[in-house]
Structures are given as C-alpha cells and as structure tokens.
Motif scaffolding. Structure first.
Motif, PDB file in Angstrom:
ATOM      1  N   ASN A  70       0.812  -1.214   0.000  1.00 53.14           N
ATOM      2  CA  ASN A  70       0.000   0.000   0.000  1.00 53.14           C
ATOM      3  C   ASN A  70       0.853   1.275   0.000  1.00 53.14           C
ATOM      4  O   ASN A  70       0.321   2.370   0.002  1.00 53.14           O
ATOM      5  CB  ASN A  70      -0.969   0.009   1.176  1.00 53.14           C
ATOM      6  N   HIS A  71       2.190   1.138  -0.012  1.00 50.68           N
ATOM      7  CA  HIS A  71       3.044   2.314  -0.154  1.00 50.68           C
ATOM      8  C   HIS A  71       2.899   2.871  -1.565  1.00 50.68           C
ATOM      9  O   HIS A  71       2.557   2.143  -2.500  1.00 50.68           O
ATOM     10  CB  HIS A  71       4.514   1.977   0.110  1.00 50.68           C
ATOM     11  N   CYS A  72       3.197   4.136  -1.715  1.00 51.47           N
ATOM     12  CA  CYS A  72       3.073   4.796  -3.020  1.00 51.47           C
ATOM     13  C   CYS A  72       4.438   5.229  -3.521  1.00 51.47           C
ATOM     14  O   CYS A  72       5.343   5.485  -2.738  1.00 51.47           O
ATOM     15  CB  CYS A  72       2.172   6.021  -2.898  1.00 51.47           C
ATOM     16  N   LEU A  73       4.545   5.312  -4.840  1.00 51.23           N
ATOM     17  CA  LEU A  73       5.739   5.895  -5.440  1.00 51.23           C
ATOM     18  C   LEU A  73       5.308   6.973  -6.404  1.00 51.23           C
ATOM     19  O   LEU A  73       4.216   6.939  -6.957  1.00 51.23           O
ATOM     20  CB  LEU A  73       6.618   4.842  -6.117  1.00 51.23           C
ATOM     21  N   GLN A  74       6.184   7.949  -6.558  1.00 48.79           N
ATOM     22  CA  GLN A  74       5.875   9.071  -7.445  1.00 48.79           C
ATOM     23  C   GLN A  74       6.342   8.711  -8.852  1.00 48.79           C
ATOM     24  O   GLN A  74       7.501   8.392  -9.074  1.00 48.79           O
ATOM     25  CB  GLN A  74       6.567  10.336  -6.959  1.00 48.79           C
ATOM     26  N   THR A  75       5.424   8.720  -9.793  1.00 48.65           N
ATOM     27  CA  THR A  75       5.735   8.346 -11.170  1.00 48.65           C
ATOM     28  C   THR A  75       6.342   9.514 -11.922  1.00 48.65           C
ATOM     29  O   THR A  75       6.437  10.626 -11.399  1.00 48.65           O
ATOM     30  CB  THR A  75       4.466   7.864 -11.898  1.00 48.65           C
ATOM     31  N   LEU A 130       0.704  -1.209  -9.865  1.00 48.38           N
ATOM     32  CA  LEU A 130       1.683  -0.990 -10.922  1.00 48.38           C
ATOM     33  C   LEU A 130       1.491  -1.930 -12.117  1.00 48.38           C
ATOM     34  O   LEU A 130       2.201  -1.826 -13.095  1.00 48.38           O
ATOM     35  CB  LEU A 130       3.111  -1.165 -10.380  1.00 48.38           C
ATOM     36  N   GLY A 131       0.564  -2.869 -12.009  1.00 50.91           N
ATOM     37  CA  GLY A 131       0.313  -3.805 -13.100  1.00 50.91           C
ATOM     38  C   GLY A 131       1.183  -5.056 -13.039  1.00 50.91           C
ATOM     39  O   GLY A 131       1.308  -5.788 -14.014  1.00 50.91           O
ATOM     40  N   LEU A 132       1.790  -5.305 -11.900  1.00 58.29           N
ATOM     41  CA  LEU A 132       2.626  -6.484 -11.727  1.00 58.29           C
ATOM     42  C   LEU A 132       1.741  -7.719 -11.606  1.00 58.29           C
ATOM     43  O   LEU A 132       0.769  -7.723 -10.847  1.00 58.29           O
ATOM     44  CB  LEU A 132       3.466  -6.310 -10.462  1.00 58.29           C
ATOM     45  N   VAL A 133       2.051  -8.755 -12.361  1.00 56.60           N
ATOM     46  CA  VAL A 133       1.311 -10.027 -12.325  1.00 56.60           C
ATOM     47  C   VAL A 133       2.306 -11.152 -12.071  1.00 56.60           C
ATOM     48  O   VAL A 133       3.515 -10.973 -12.246  1.00 56.60           O
ATOM     49  CB  VAL A 133       0.535 -10.269 -13.647  1.00 56.60           C
ATOM     50  N   SER A 175       8.568  -8.838 -13.287  1.00 57.95           N
ATOM     51  CA  SER A 175       9.346  -8.010 -12.371  1.00 57.95           C
ATOM     52  C   SER A 175       9.529  -6.624 -12.984  1.00 57.95           C
ATOM     53  O   SER A 175       9.456  -6.456 -14.202  1.00 57.95           O
ATOM     54  CB  SER A 175      10.694  -8.659 -12.076  1.00 57.95           C
ATOM     55  N   LEU A 176       9.744  -5.644 -12.131  1.00 54.80           N
ATOM     56  CA  LEU A 176       9.966  -4.254 -12.544  1.00 54.80           C
ATOM     57  C   LEU A 176      11.099  -3.685 -11.705  1.00 54.80           C
ATOM     58  O   LEU A 176      11.358  -4.160 -10.590  1.00 54.80           O
ATOM     59  CB  LEU A 176       8.712  -3.405 -12.307  1.00 54.80           C
ATOM     60  N   TYR A 177      11.743  -2.657 -12.235  1.00 55.50           N
ATOM     61  CA  TYR A 177      12.791  -1.984 -11.477  1.00 55.50           C
ATOM     62  C   TYR A 177      12.699  -0.484 -11.739  1.00 55.50           C
ATOM     63  O   TYR A 177      12.698  -0.047 -12.886  1.00 55.50           O
ATOM     64  CB  TYR A 177      14.171  -2.510 -11.886  1.00 55.50           C
ATOM     65  N   PHE A 178      12.579   0.280 -10.673  1.00 56.50           N
ATOM     66  CA  PHE A 178      12.482   1.736 -10.768  1.00 56.50           C
ATOM     67  C   PHE A 178      13.724   2.333 -10.123  1.00 56.50           C
ATOM     68  O   PHE A 178      14.064   1.990  -8.991  1.00 56.50           O
ATOM     69  CB  PHE A 178      11.235   2.258 -10.047  1.00 56.50           C
TER      70      PHE A 178
END
Length: 189
Positions: free
Chosen positions: A24-29, A40-43, A47-50
């Motif tokens: 439930n944490h947020c990140l600034q896009t 974020l659309g992760l299924v 995997s994703l990396y920001f």
C-alpha cells in the motif's frame, strides 16, 4: 549487506540495504502522480525496477530504487503477493539475490528456535549455554550437509513427508530435511 566502493583510490566498506515495502506504499511516477505499489500492473511471473524514485506520500524518501518481483505460479502453488524492495544496490538481480539471502537467514533462526532445537526452552545461561550452542552448531551443520545431499538426489518429498495438510509455504528447511533423513536412516538400519 556490505559492498566495496572505491573512493579516490581507497577501498572503503559501505553498507547497502534491501527493505521490503508494503504493497500500500506509493511511489511518485514520471508524471508526478502518486501510485500505489500494488497498482503498478505487476502479475505473477513479472518483475519491474524503478531507479531514483520517491516513495511514500507522508514522510517521503527519495533517491533510492525499488525492485518489484512477483514469482510465477509453479506446480499449482500460487504466490499471493509480490515483493516490493527499497534498495540502493543498483540492479534488480542484486536486490532479489540479497533479499533471498535474508530469507535463508530467517529460516536458520527458526531452526535454532522453535522449529528445531528449541534453544530458548533450555533455560541455560553462561558457559552451559555456550557449550550447548557449540554442540548444536556441529549437529546443525551435519543436518544441513545431509539435507543438501537429499535435495541434490531430489528425494526430499519421500524423506520428510508432511504430517499436516499442504501449506502454501515450504515447511522444511534444508536442516529439517537433513534431520528427517538422519532419523529415517537410523530407523532403516
């Protein structure tokens, strides 16, 4: 986790980190909008990396990376949630590897406590505690070596059968498999 960094020719020890964030944490896009991690659309299986993002609306933290990984479903085992890891390691692979090591450490603590030797239940102090820890370390090492051999032969499910209904998470550590294997070996003699 420690890493070596070179600063002006000297080798210095730096500390890196991997901290799991709640979904439930947020990140600034990039559009400066806040988005929850679980949106974020992760299924499963992705995997994703920001890099260099800002995390949390209240008391924000900026300049670190977020590694996101949701393990794929495998042999009917469904993973409920993804991992969202705040890190400074610089890559998805390094962050996931470091976090997996942490999980192995947690597993060994469980083996020493209630899942194996129940060291807290002994009530020992001082020299007696040190002696029992030394003995447990030797026995623990032997059980882990045995467990690795059993896993290498891929007969783990026959050696350490579950007595409770099928659980979502693994119940037997390498130590537990080795300890069960030693018990089975003694019974078969």
């Amino acid at each position: 986790m420690f890493s070596r960094r070179r600063d002006s020719g000297d080798v210095a020890m730096g500390v890196s980190f991997c901290l799991r964030l709640r979904k439930n944490h947020c990140l600034q896009t990039e559009t400066l909008m806040w988005q929850r991690l679980d949106q974020l659309g992760l299924v499963p299986g992705t995997s994703l990396y920001f890099q260099g993002v800002r995390v949390r609306k209240t008391r924000p933290v900026a300049g670190f990376d977020i590694a996101c990984k949701w393990k794929r479903n495998y042999h009917g085992v469904e993973v409920k949630d993804a991992w969202f890891i705040l890190t400074d390691l610089g890559s998805l692979a390094l962050a996931l590897s470091a976090y997996k090591q942490r999980m192995r450490i947690e597993e060994s603590y469980l083996d020493y406590k209630t899942g194996g030797y129940n060291i807290e239940g002994t009530g020992l102090r001082g020299n007696r505690l040190i002696k029992i820890i030394l003995l447990m370390t030797i026995a623990y090492s032997a059980a882990v070596f045995e467990g690795k051999e059993i896993k290498k032969k891929q007969v783990q499910k026959y050696v350490s059968r579950r007595k409770e209904p099928i659980k979502k998470y693994r119940r037997r550590s390498t130590f537990g498999v080795g300890a069960s294997g030693r018990a089975v070996d003694k019974l078969s003699r």
